[in-house]
Every structure is written in structure tokens, then in C-alpha cells.
Design a protein around this motif. Structure first.
Motif, PDB file in Angstrom:
ATOM      1  N   ARG A  11       0.834  -1.197   0.000  1.00 11.49           N
ATOM      2  CA  ARG A  11       0.000   0.000   0.000  1.00 11.49           C
ATOM      3  C   ARG A  11       0.878   1.261   0.000  1.00 11.49           C
ATOM      4  NH1 ARG A  11      -3.060   0.004   5.108  1.00 11.49           N
ATOM      5  NH2 ARG A  11      -4.136  -1.780   4.182  1.00 11.49           N
ATOM      6  N   ASN A  12       1.939   1.244   0.819  1.00 15.06           N
ATOM      7  CA  ASN A  12       2.824   2.410   0.895  1.00 15.06           C
ATOM      8  C   ASN A  12       3.581   2.638  -0.413  1.00 15.06           C
ATOM      9  OD1 ASN A  12       2.415   3.470   3.526  1.00 15.06           O
ATOM     10  ND2 ASN A  12       3.568   1.754   4.398  1.00 15.06           N
ATOM     11  N   LEU A  13       4.032   1.560  -1.029  1.00 14.52           N
ATOM     12  CA  LEU A  13       4.767   1.696  -2.287  1.00 14.52           C
ATOM     13  C   LEU A  13       3.854   2.197  -3.397  1.00 14.52           C
ATOM     14  CD1 LEU A  13       7.028  -1.503  -2.247  1.00 14.52           C
ATOM     15  CD2 LEU A  13       7.639   0.842  -1.672  1.00 14.52           C
ATOM     16  N   LYS A  14       2.589   1.730  -3.378  1.00 16.67           N
ATOM     17  CA  LYS A  14       1.630   2.184  -4.374  1.00 16.67           C
ATOM     18  C   LYS A  14       1.332   3.667  -4.186  1.00 16.67           C
ATOM     19  CE  LYS A  14      -2.929   1.015  -6.254  1.00 16.67           C
ATOM     20  NZ  LYS A  14      -4.125   0.128  -6.120  1.00 16.67           N
ATOM     21  N   HIS A  15       1.285   4.094  -2.922  1.00 16.29           N
ATOM     22  CA  HIS A  15       0.997   5.496  -2.618  1.00 16.29           C
ATOM     23  C   HIS A  15       2.166   6.399  -3.001  1.00 16.29           C
ATOM     24  CE1 HIS A  15      -0.789   8.920  -0.598  1.00 16.29           C
ATOM     25  NE2 HIS A  15       0.319   9.090   0.117  1.00 16.29           N
ATOM     26  N   ASN A  16       3.392   5.883  -2.926  1.00  9.51           N
ATOM     27  CA  ASN A  16       4.613   6.658  -3.241  1.00  9.51           C
ATOM     28  C   ASN A  16       5.318   6.041  -4.439  1.00  9.51           C
ATOM     29  OD1 ASN A  16       4.744   8.559  -0.778  1.00  9.51           O
ATOM     30  ND2 ASN A  16       4.578   6.532   0.171  1.00  9.51           N
ATOM     31  N   LYS A  17       4.655   6.104  -5.580  1.00 10.99           N
ATOM     32  CA  LYS A  17       5.183   5.434  -6.786  1.00 10.99           C
ATOM     33  C   LYS A  17       6.556   5.971  -7.196  1.00 10.99           C
ATOM     34  CE  LYS A  17       0.791   4.139  -9.020  1.00 10.99           C
ATOM     35  NZ  LYS A  17      -0.227   4.870  -8.272  1.00 10.99           N
ATOM     36  N   ALA A  18       6.713   7.308  -7.202  1.00  4.26           N
ATOM     37  CA  ALA A  18       7.984   7.904  -7.647  1.00  4.26           C
ATOM     38  C   ALA A  18       9.132   7.434  -6.760  1.00  4.26           C
ATOM     39  CB  ALA A  18       7.886   9.425  -7.632  1.00  4.26           C
ATOM     40  N   TYR A  19       8.871   7.438  -5.452  1.00  5.83           N
ATOM     41  CA  TYR A  19       9.875   6.977  -4.484  1.00  5.83           C
ATOM     42  C   TYR A  19      10.254   5.516  -4.763  1.00  5.83           C
ATOM     43  CZ  TYR A  19      11.142   4.883   0.053  1.00  5.83           C
ATOM     44  OH  TYR A  19      11.731   4.169   1.060  1.00  5.83           O
ATOM     45  N   ALA A  20       9.242   4.678  -5.005  1.00  6.42           N
ATOM     46  CA  ALA A  20       9.493   3.250  -5.260  1.00  6.42           C
ATOM     47  C   ALA A  20      10.260   3.046  -6.568  1.00  6.42           C
ATOM     48  CB  ALA A  20       8.170   2.487  -5.306  1.00  6.42           C
ATOM     49  N   ILE A  21       9.860   3.782  -7.617  1.00  5.46           N
ATOM     50  CA  ILE A  21      10.510   3.606  -8.923  1.00  5.46           C
ATOM     51  C   ILE A  21      11.981   4.019  -8.860  1.00  5.46           C
ATOM     52  CG2 ILE A  21      10.585   4.484 -11.293  1.00  5.46           C
ATOM     53  CD1 ILE A  21       7.505   4.621 -11.176  1.00  5.46           C
ATOM     54  N   ILE A  22      12.247   5.167  -8.215  1.00  7.76           N
ATOM     55  CA  ILE A  22      13.641   5.627  -8.108  1.00  7.76           C
ATOM     56  C   ILE A  22      14.486   4.601  -7.365  1.00  7.76           C
ATOM     57  CG2 ILE A  22      15.125   7.331  -6.985  1.00  7.76           C
ATOM     58  CD1 ILE A  22      13.037   9.443  -7.693  1.00  7.76           C
ATOM     59  N   VAL A 302      23.093   3.495  -0.412  1.00  7.55           N
ATOM     60  CA  VAL A 302      23.138   4.857   0.128  1.00  7.55           C
ATOM     61  C   VAL A 302      21.968   5.662  -0.415  1.00  7.55           C
ATOM     62  CG1 VAL A 302      24.425   7.031  -0.085  1.00  7.55           C
ATOM     63  CG2 VAL A 302      25.605   4.957   0.609  1.00  7.55           C
ATOM     64  N   ASN A 303      21.698   5.487  -1.696  1.00  5.61           N
ATOM     65  CA  ASN A 303      20.569   6.163  -2.338  1.00  5.61           C
ATOM     66  C   ASN A 303      19.265   5.827  -1.608  1.00  5.61           C
ATOM     67  OD1 ASN A 303      20.337   7.942  -4.479  1.00  5.61           O
ATOM     68  ND2 ASN A 303      19.455   6.422  -5.816  1.00  5.61           N
ATOM     69  N   PHE A 304      19.096   4.548  -1.348  1.00  4.80           N
ATOM     70  CA  PHE A 304      17.879   4.081  -0.689  1.00  4.80           C
ATOM     71  C   PHE A 304      17.755   4.711   0.700  1.00  4.80           C
ATOM     72  CE2 PHE A 304      15.285   1.384   1.906  1.00  4.80           C
ATOM     73  CZ  PHE A 304      14.292   0.920   1.053  1.00  4.80           C
ATOM     74  N   ILE A 305      18.836   4.660   1.468  1.00  2.00           N
ATOM     75  CA  ILE A 305      18.804   5.207   2.830  1.00  2.00           C
ATOM     76  C   ILE A 305      18.496   6.704   2.790  1.00  2.00           C
ATOM     77  CG2 ILE A 305      20.195   5.656   4.898  1.00  2.00           C
ATOM     78  CD1 ILE A 305      21.768   3.087   4.203  1.00  2.00           C
ATOM     79  N   CYS A 685      22.295  10.675  -9.462  1.00  2.00           N
ATOM     80  CA  CYS A 685      21.334  11.669  -9.940  1.00  2.00           C
ATOM     81  C   CYS A 685      19.900  11.270  -9.606  1.00  2.00           C
ATOM     82  CB  CYS A 685      21.488  11.871 -11.444  1.00  2.00           C
ATOM     83  SG  CYS A 685      23.010  12.757 -11.875  1.00  2.00           S
ATOM     84  N   LEU A 686      19.607   9.976  -9.645  1.00  2.00           N
ATOM     85  CA  LEU A 686      18.276   9.522  -9.241  1.00  2.00           C
ATOM     86  C   LEU A 686      18.010   9.885  -7.791  1.00  2.00           C
ATOM     87  CD1 LEU A 686      18.067   5.963 -10.873  1.00  2.00           C
ATOM     88  CD2 LEU A 686      16.628   7.928 -11.423  1.00  2.00           C
ATOM     89  N   GLY A 687      19.014   9.614  -6.950  1.00  2.00           N
ATOM     90  CA  GLY A 687      18.863   9.965  -5.539  1.00  2.00           C
ATOM     91  C   GLY A 687      18.760  11.458  -5.328  1.00  2.00           C
ATOM     92  N   LEU A 688      19.558  12.205  -6.080  1.00  2.00           N
ATOM     93  CA  LEU A 688      19.540  13.660  -5.970  1.00  2.00           C
ATOM     94  C   LEU A 688      18.180  14.216  -6.378  1.00  2.00           C
ATOM     95  CD1 LEU A 688      21.606  15.780  -5.133  1.00  2.00           C
ATOM     96  CD2 LEU A 688      22.259  16.018  -7.527  1.00  2.00           C
ATOM     97  N   GLY A 690      15.335  12.646  -6.252  1.00  2.00           N
ATOM     98  CA  GLY A 690      14.374  12.310  -5.202  1.00  2.00           C
ATOM     99  C   GLY A 690      14.474  13.240  -4.015  1.00  2.00           C
ATOM    100  N   LEU A 691      15.709  13.589  -3.625  1.00  2.00           N
ATOM    101  CA  LEU A 691      15.895  14.478  -2.478  1.00  2.00           C
ATOM    102  C   LEU A 691      15.412  15.893  -2.785  1.00  2.00           C
ATOM    103  CD1 LEU A 691      19.379  13.358  -1.120  1.00  2.00           C
ATOM    104  CD2 LEU A 691      17.183  13.157   0.023  1.00  2.00           C
ATOM    105  N   ILE A 692      15.695  16.365  -4.000  1.00  2.00           N
ATOM    106  CA  ILE A 692      15.234  17.696  -4.389  1.00  2.00           C
ATOM    107  C   ILE A 692      13.705  17.737  -4.404  1.00  2.00           C
ATOM    108  CG2 ILE A 692      15.143  19.346  -6.304  1.00  2.00           C
ATOM    109  CD1 ILE A 692      17.740  19.428  -4.847  1.00  2.00           C
ATOM    110  N   SER A 693      13.099  16.659  -4.897  1.00  2.00           N
ATOM    111  CA  SER A 693      11.633  16.588  -4.907  1.00  2.00           C
ATOM    112  C   SER A 693      11.090  16.657  -3.490  1.00  2.00           C
ATOM    113  CB  SER A 693      11.166  15.292  -5.585  1.00  2.00           C
ATOM    114  OG  SER A 693      11.610  15.239  -6.917  1.00  2.00           O
ATOM    115  N   PHE A 694      11.745  15.962  -2.581  1.00  2.00           N
ATOM    116  CA  PHE A 694      11.320  15.971  -1.181  1.00  2.00           C
ATOM    117  C   PHE A 694      11.493  17.370  -0.575  1.00  2.00           C
ATOM    118  CE2 PHE A 694      12.648  15.691   3.275  1.00  2.00           C
ATOM    119  CZ  PHE A 694      11.498  15.177   3.825  1.00  2.00           C
ATOM    120  N   MET A 695      12.647  18.000  -0.863  1.00  2.00           N
ATOM    121  CA  MET A 695      12.890  19.352  -0.348  1.00  2.00           C
ATOM    122  C   MET A 695      11.844  20.332  -0.883  1.00  2.00           C
ATOM    123  SD  MET A 695      17.017  19.900  -0.474  1.00  2.00           S
ATOM    124  CE  MET A 695      16.820  21.637  -0.125  1.00  2.00           C
ATOM    125  N   ALA A 696      11.527  20.183  -2.188  1.00  2.00           N
ATOM    126  CA  ALA A 696      10.532  21.075  -2.789  1.00  2.00           C
ATOM    127  C   ALA A 696       9.191  20.918  -2.095  1.00  2.00           C
ATOM    128  CB  ALA A 696      10.404  20.783  -4.281  1.00  2.00           C
TER     129      ALA A 696
END
Length: 795
Positions: A11-22, A302-305, A685-688, A690-696
Motif C-alpha cells: 500500500r505504501n509503495l503504491k501510494h509513493n510510486k515515484a519513491y518506489a521507482i527511483i 546509500v541512495n535508498f537510505i 542523480c536519481l537519488g539527488l 528524489g531528495l530535491i523533490s522531497f525538499m521542494a
């Protein structure tokens, strides 16, 4: 409970698709590299491990301790017989003479078939198959190769030559000279062995092909293709045998030779990796690849963490509700581990697909035949299980612990901050780690590419462009001269030489040299280049004293290079002109001195060299052509050569292509590191992103306020970029010394090499900054352009 964990995780992965895909993409790329590198390393470590008595199999090698140590995997031909006659420490002793290139024909066929065989034919003693485990499928093991003019071949060769016909009893002809009767069929040779000969001829016929080498007194001839193997008795140690060999050299060699020559044993498990003795794979390169694979997996984790800890803030209220409802830290921890496991298993599945698709390219690159089969390859299956567990707990433990320690009151009030999840300090460390690894790989790519370009473009001291090499299949003097003249008359041909090898070659003849009236040879060896009088002109060598060789069929005079003059402590090249030297078994005057040229790869220094005429040693026609006329000239060469040698197979090679083989391993390493560097940057860059998206998302209201107060798009972009720009620079400070250390050691293998200049390191950091800036800019521009009214209304 486990079912509930999985249900919530989905359920959580479905809710956060971008996070899961990255995360899935990043982990898949890292694990794919780990799988491919594991398979490559395992393949090489398995070489010749299938032999029953592998721990007791040794090869006798030779060392010449003169001005420097020369390592030689071969031995004098009589050594094997002498070991049998003098010692009892071995159960079996076997000699084998491999052949670089042989013409095999089938005289019994209606249409005579001809096959050029590269490194697949060997003269071997029967005991070779008592030492090595190459099973005989047909024939009598007790009598195979015991009689002259007999041969055994593999299943593959039997099918190649005779199709579905019975191969036993058939005749094969060696170099249009000697017929051999097939008396046995071997099981196909495994891929993971250094002994890939597939046609074994009776050793009793060695005297027909190599009369000088086959003599029982040929102790001064040492060739890398003439090798001797021992199967030691269980109670005998390598050290005991090496001690016995000290007296052995004194017994069979001249006193002066015995002082400088050492025979010793080399274990079977060292042969594939010891480059001193022509090992095919440098063990250091394998461990370097293994380390790179580990780095890429760590980068993905590291990306995952990084993303998971950022995501924790969005799940604070969920954790608060769970704790109020009676959830304990242990349950929360395992809930997050289950989510990590789900992502990891998806990533491993994706990585297996990618590895399967990429494996053919890896095999082409390394010339291997590795197969991907998790069902039968227990090592690979075990590696995947272990890797999955390590990734799950390495990636999931910290975020799971962070979630589990939230205070429910703070979580429900929405007051969980960066400080509660380790703040930016942890994510800074992780981003720095990622980009440090990427920059080390980028610097490695630039250094190796620069060294390869240096090797390719630096003047070698001779002309390598427009030189075409054709084989000389026989030492028939009349045919040589006839074809020489016909080739010289082809339009576009500027000159033609008949020689043993071009100026730079992987095949070199070394011999002693005696100067003037000295009674002893010098304490160094000289490289012999047998060639006609057109050699200097064809390759553009430069005479700096004296004259060229006069045309001759035999060795009567010598031309030497500047190194010889220097080593003899003469004041100038002119001082050696007219002086007598003895080299290669011949005595004559030095008539000329040529400017130094590179006679090997840039890993080695320029050796002392002499040129002399000797038609019996000529192996190549070297033809200098105008490249504008290359295509019609090649067609004419084919016609003329085939008319001269109708019983042989025509082939040609450009000299620059042959010289490029000096650096095959380096070019392979370069291609792999380029791919690994790109993957490391992509994961980062994938991790970066994701982090920028989170910061935004976290700074939505702040961005809205700043825009209302007059902040420009550039100001908003700088808000995001300055943080990560600093992290990239810190990563460079860490990566630069590590990369310098690694590349310094790599370049030490080259006698002639590039300098590790600052621009190499600046290029790496600039590349990283540009790529990371593009990643940051894409997402931050999107945030900066958002309507501030909507931003201020967001919750």
C-alpha cells in the motif's frame, strides 16, 4: 503478521510510486553491476580448478638473473627428460610444445580442406593427460600418443573436420608436411582453462617440426611455448624441488649460464594470474573490478537510505497513530524492513534480467563464455541470496530504527523535524559518499583514456601507418624473392620487406651478445630482429651512423640501436662501426646504428636491438602502401599470395591493429570503468532528484513566501543548488587523493606514461557539478515556477 507487513508495504509503495521507482531503478543498476562483476571474478578464479590433483600440479619456469630479472614460462626442451632421469619427486612429468599458428588439412577428403588453427595445436607427451583431467571419450588411454604420427582431437574438432563421420582412423596433415592418424577423441575442453589446445600430436614428431629445439642438447633455447609440468608426489613440497633445481642448473648448463639461470616451480593456481610469467589476467584488475562492484552496490544502498530517511517525515503521523494503537518499536522496525525487502526483491529480479541481457556484451568484451543460470550455478544463487539479505538490512535498518524511535505525541502534532531523522547531516554524508565514488570512477576513466591516447599517438620511432603484414608460410627462398618482387610492382606499394617481426612485437627473440675480443657475453640480452635490407626503409627507421645491411640470405653483418652503444659504454655511435660482435649464434661486423625505437609496449623500456639477415627466420612480408590505394592493393596481394602459396590460407593484418593488442586489457578496463562511472552518476542523480523533490515538497510554503516577497527564479534555484554544490565539492576533496593513489599505481606499470596533471581532477569535478546541476535545476525550476498562491495554500 508477515502477511500484514507485506500488505501495508504494498500500500505504501503504491501510494509513493515515484519513491518506489527511483529506488527500484537505482538498486537494480547497482545490483546488476554486482552480479556481472561477481560472475566475471568467479569465472577467472575457477580457472583449472576442475583438475583432480590441482594442488600437486606445477609448471617449471625459468628466470634469468642478469642486469634485471627476466621471467620466462618456458624451459629448455631437454629439461623434462632430465627431471625424469635424475629425480623421483614427481609422479608424472610431461612436456608440451604449443603452436601459435598451424595449417591443418585433410588429405583424405575429395576436396582438400584447409584450416588455419590459432593456438589450438600442440605436441604433447602422453603423461600430460595423467597430470591434467581432460577425459578421453574414444581411444585407448594407455597407448594414446605413444606412437609417432598419432593424434588425439576434441569432439569440437572432430565435428569441425569430419562432421558426422567417425573421426577415429582419419588422417590430418600438419603444415602440409606430416600426416597424423587420429587415435582418440577428447571431451571438449572447458572454457575455464589456460590449456585450450584441441589437437594434440605425438611428441615423438617434435623433431620433424622443430629439429633444433628437439635435440637433447638444446639447453640454451628457451621458448615460452615449450613448457614442462610436474605432478608431485603427496609428500613432496615445492620448496624441496626448488632447492634440487639449484644443482640441476649447474649440472646441465655452462658455468656462466648456470650462474644466471634459475629453474623453479609455479603452482597451477598461480599460472592464470601471474603476469610475470605471461598470465592472462592480472589479479589486481579482478580485485579492482570487485571493489568497483562493491562501490556501486553501496552507492545504490546509500541512495535508498537517503530517500528513505527523507520520506520518514511524511510518515510521522502514521507512526504516531500506530504507536498510540499499541504498536511497539520492533513491529515498526520490521514493517520498514518488509518494505525494503519488497523493493530489494523487485530490484534483484530486475537486476537478473538486466544481467542476462548484458552478459553477451561482457563475454564479447572479455572473450569469455560465462553463462547465466541461477538454477545450476550454486555460487551465483548463493551470492544473490546473500546480496539480497545484505542490501535489505543495510538499506532498511537505519530508516526502520528512525521510524521506530518517534515519540507518538510529537508525531501526531506534526512536529517531527529534520533533527528527529538525523537532519541533513546524515544525508550530507550519504550524498558525499555517492559523489565521491562517482568522481573516483570519472578520474579513473580520464586517466586510462589519456594513457591509451598517449600510447596510440606518441611517436614509436618507426612508421606504423599504412603497413600491411602478410604471412610467410614456408622458408622457400625462391618463392619469397618471387613474391617480394611481384608485391613491389603492385600500384600504390612504396616498399616491401621480408622479416621475422615488425619493430614492435609481442613475439621477441632474446639472445646473448659478445663484443669485440671479450671472452664472455655481456650481462644483458639483446633483441634479435631478422630482416632483409628493405626493413629500415619500409618501417622508416633512422640511420644515425654507418650504413644499411647489404642484401644477403644469411647473417653476415649487424645494425644495432643506440641502446647497444650506451650499454657498451661507447662515446658515440660511430665508435661501434666496424667492430665485431657475436649475437644469435653468428659473428660479424656492426655496419650501422639506428635511432632508438619502441620494440614493445609502453610498459617496457626500449631494449637493445640488432638487425641481421637470415631468410630462414622470416615470418612476415611487411608492405608499405599508399592508403589511398589500399583497397585495390589488398585485392592484388590476395591474388599474388594465393598463386605463390596455393596450399595455404591467405590472411593479412594492418600493423597498427596488431600494435593495439598491446593494450587490449587496458581498453577493456577503460570500457568497463566508463560504464560503471555512468551508472554511478545515474544512481547518484536519481537519488539527488528524489531528495530535491522531497525538499521542494517540504519547502512549498517557504518558496511561496519568498516569491511573494520578490525572490526570482534564480534565487529559488540557488536555494536548492548551493547545498548540493557544496556537497559535490566536499566529495571531490575526498575522491581526489583516493583516485590519485589508485591511478598512480596503475601508471607505474608503464615505463612511458602521462603525468597526473591537475586538469584531470578539475575535469572530474566539473563533469560532476554540471551533471548534478542539471538534475537539481530540472526539479528546482519546476518548484520555482509554481504559483505562489497555491504554494501558500498547501498544507
Amino acid at each position: 503478521m508477515i502477511r500484514n507487513y507485506i500488505k501495508v508495504a504494498l500500500r505504501n509503495l503504491k501510494h509513493n510510486k515515484a519513491y518506489a521507482i527511483i529506488n527500484v531503478v537505482g538498486l537494480s543498476l547497482g545490483i546488476t553491476c554486482g552480479i556481472l562483476i561477481f560472475m566475471l571474478v568467479s569465472y577467472h578464479l575457477s580457472f583449472d580448478s576442475f583438475h583432480r590433483n590441482k594442488q600437486r600440479i606445477y609448471r617449471v619456469v625459468t628466470e634469468f638473473h642478469e642486469e634485471s630479472i627476466e621471467y620466462q614460462p618456458g624451459v629448455p626442451q631437454p629439461l623434462g627428460k632430465a627431471v625424469r632421469d635424475n629425480y623421483s619427486f614427481a609422479e608424472h612429468v610431461a612436456r608440451i610444445k604449443t603452436n601459435r599458428k598451424v595449417l591443418i588439412s585433410l588429405p583424405g577428403a575429395k576436396d582438400v580442406k584447409k584450416f588455419d588453427e590459432e593456438e589450438t595445436v600442440a605436441f604433447a607427451e602422453p603423461q600430460f593427460f595423467d597430470i591434467f583431467n581432460f577425459p578421453l571419450l574414444q581411444g585407448d588411454r594407455k597407448t594414446m600418443l605413444a606412437e609417432p604420427n598419432t593424434a588425439i582431437i576434441t569432439q569440437k574438432m572432430a565435428a569441425k573436420y569430419f562432421g558426422t563421420e567417425e573421426a577415429i582412423g582419419k588422417i590430418i596433415r600438419y603444415n602440409n608436411k606430416t600426416d597424423f592418424k587420429v587415435t582418440g577423441i577428447l571431451k571438449d575442453i572447458p572454457n575455464n582453462t589456460d590449456y585450450k589446445s584441441e589437437i594434440y600430436l605425438s611428441y615423438l614428431n617434435l623433431k620433424d617440426a622443430y629439429p633444433d629445439l628437439a635435440r637433447d642438447d638444446s639447453w640454451t633455447q628457451v621458448s615460452s611455448s615449450m613448457q614442462c609440468f610436474l605432478l608431485l608426489k603427496p609428500s613432496v613440497t615445492q620448496q624441496n624441488v626448488d632447492l634440487n633445481f639449484v644443482g640441476f642448473a649447474k649440472k646441465y648448463l655452462a658455468p656462466e649460464d648456470a650462474k644466471t639461470t634459475t629453474y623453479k616451480l609455479q603452482p597451477l593456481n598461480d599460472i592464470h594470474f601471474n603476469t610475470d610469467y605471461s598470465g592472462e589476467t592480472d589479479r589486481r584488475m579482478l580485485w579492482a573490478f570487485a571493489l568497483v562492484g562493491l562501490f556501486l552496490i553501496v552507492t545504490a544502498c546509500v541512495n535508498f537510505i537517503n530517500l528513505a530517511t527523507a520520506q520518514v517525515l511524511n510518515r510521522a503521523k502514521e507512526v504516531g497513530v500506530r504507536k498510540v494503537m499499541g504498536g511497539v518499536p520492533k513491529q515498526l522496525f520490521w514493517q520498514f524492513i518488509s518494505e525494503t525487502a519488497l523493493i530489494t526483491l523487485l530490484s534483484v529480479a530486475g537486476a537478473c534480467v538486466l544481467a542476462y541481457l548484458a552478459l553477451p556484451y561482457l563475454n564479447d568484451l572479455f572473450g569469455t563464455k560465462i553463462q547465466f543460470n541461477t538454477g545450476t550455478d550454486i555460487e551465483l544463487a548463493s551470492f544473490l541470496v546473500l546480496l539480497s539479505l545484505v542490501v535489505i538490512f543495510l538499506s532498511g535498518s537505519y530508516p526502520g530504527l528512525v521510524l521506530a524511535k518517534f515519540q507518538p505525541v510529537i508525531a501526531l502534532k506534526g512536529e517531527v523535524s529534520q533533527k528527529n531523522v538525523g537532519g541533513f547531516s546524515l544525508r550530507r554524508v550519504l550524498v558525499i559518499t555517492q559523489f565521491a565514488i562517482s568522481q573516483v570512477l570519472i578520474i579513473g576513466t580520464i586517466v586510462i583514456a589519456s594513457q591509451m591516447n598517449f600510447s596510440r599517438t606518441t611517436d614509436l620511432g618507426f612508421n606504423k601507418q599504412g603497413i600491411i603484414l602478410l604471412p610467410v608460410p614456408t622458408d622457400d627462398k625462391m618463392k619469397m624473392n618471387t613474391l617480394h618482387n611481384r608485391l613491389a610492382s603492385v600500384p600504390g606499394v612504396e616498399s616491401v620487406s621480408i622479416c621475422h617481426q615488425p619493430p614492435a612485437s609481442q613475439s621477441n627473440n632474446l639472445t646473448g651478445i659478445r663484443y669485440g675480443n671479450n671472452v664472455k657475453d655481456e650481462l644483458w640480452e639483446i633483441n634479435e630482429k631478422d630482416a632483409d635490407d628493405q626493413y629500415i626503409k619500409t618501417f622508416g627507421l633512422k640511420l644515425i651512423a654507418g650504413r644499411n645491411l647489404f642484401p644477403s640470405d644469411t647473417s653476415r653483418e649487424f645494425v644495432v640501436n643506440e641502446v647497444v652503444v650506451k650499454k657498451l659504454n661507447l662515446r658515440s655511435p660511430q665508435d661501434i662501426i666496424g667492430k665485431m660482435i657475436r649475437a644469435g649464434g653468428n659473428t660479424g661486423p656492426v655496419v650501422g646504428v639506428i635511432k632508438n625505437f619502441h620494440n614493445a609496449s609502453f610498459r617496457q623500456g626500449i631494449a637493445p636491438v640488432f638487425l641481421t639477415t637470415n631468410y630462414q627466420s622470416y615470418d612476415n612480408y611487411a608492405i608499405k602502401v599508399n592508403l589511398n590505394n589500399a583497397k585495390p592493393a589488398l585485392a592484388a596481394f590476395d591474388k599474388l599470395w594465393t598463386e605463390t602459396y596455393p596450399d595455404h590460407i591467405y590472411s593479412y593484418q594492418f600493423l597498427d591493429e596488431r600494435l593495439a593488442k598491446f593494450y587490449d586489457q587496458d581498453n577493456t578496463m577503460l570500457k568497463l570503468i566508463e560504464v560503471f562511472a555512468c551508472i554511478a552518476i545515474l544512481i547518484g542523480c536519481l537519488g539527488l532528484y528524489g531528495l530535491i523533490s522531497f525538499m521542494a515538497l517540504r519547502k512549498t510554503k517557504e518558496i511561496g513566501v519568498r516569491k511573494v516577497l520578490g525572490a526570482s527564479v534564480q534565487n529559488i534555484i540557488w536555494l536548492f543548488g548551493r547545498e548540493f554544490g557544496m556537497l559535490v565539492l566536499v566529495a571531490f576533496v575526498i575522491a581526489a587523493p583516493l583516485a590519485w593513489w589508485a591511478m598512480h599505481h596503475y601508471l607505474q606499470d608503464f615505463k612511458y606514461r602521462i603525468a597526473l596533471s591537475p586538469w584531470i581532477f578539475l575535469s572530474a569535478v566539473l563533469i560532476t557539478i554540471v551533471i548534478s546541476s542539471l538534475t537539481v535545476s530540472y526539479r528546482s525550476v519546476k518548484a520555482a515556477l509554481a504559483n505562489p498562491v497555491k504554494s501558500l495554500r498547501s498544507k
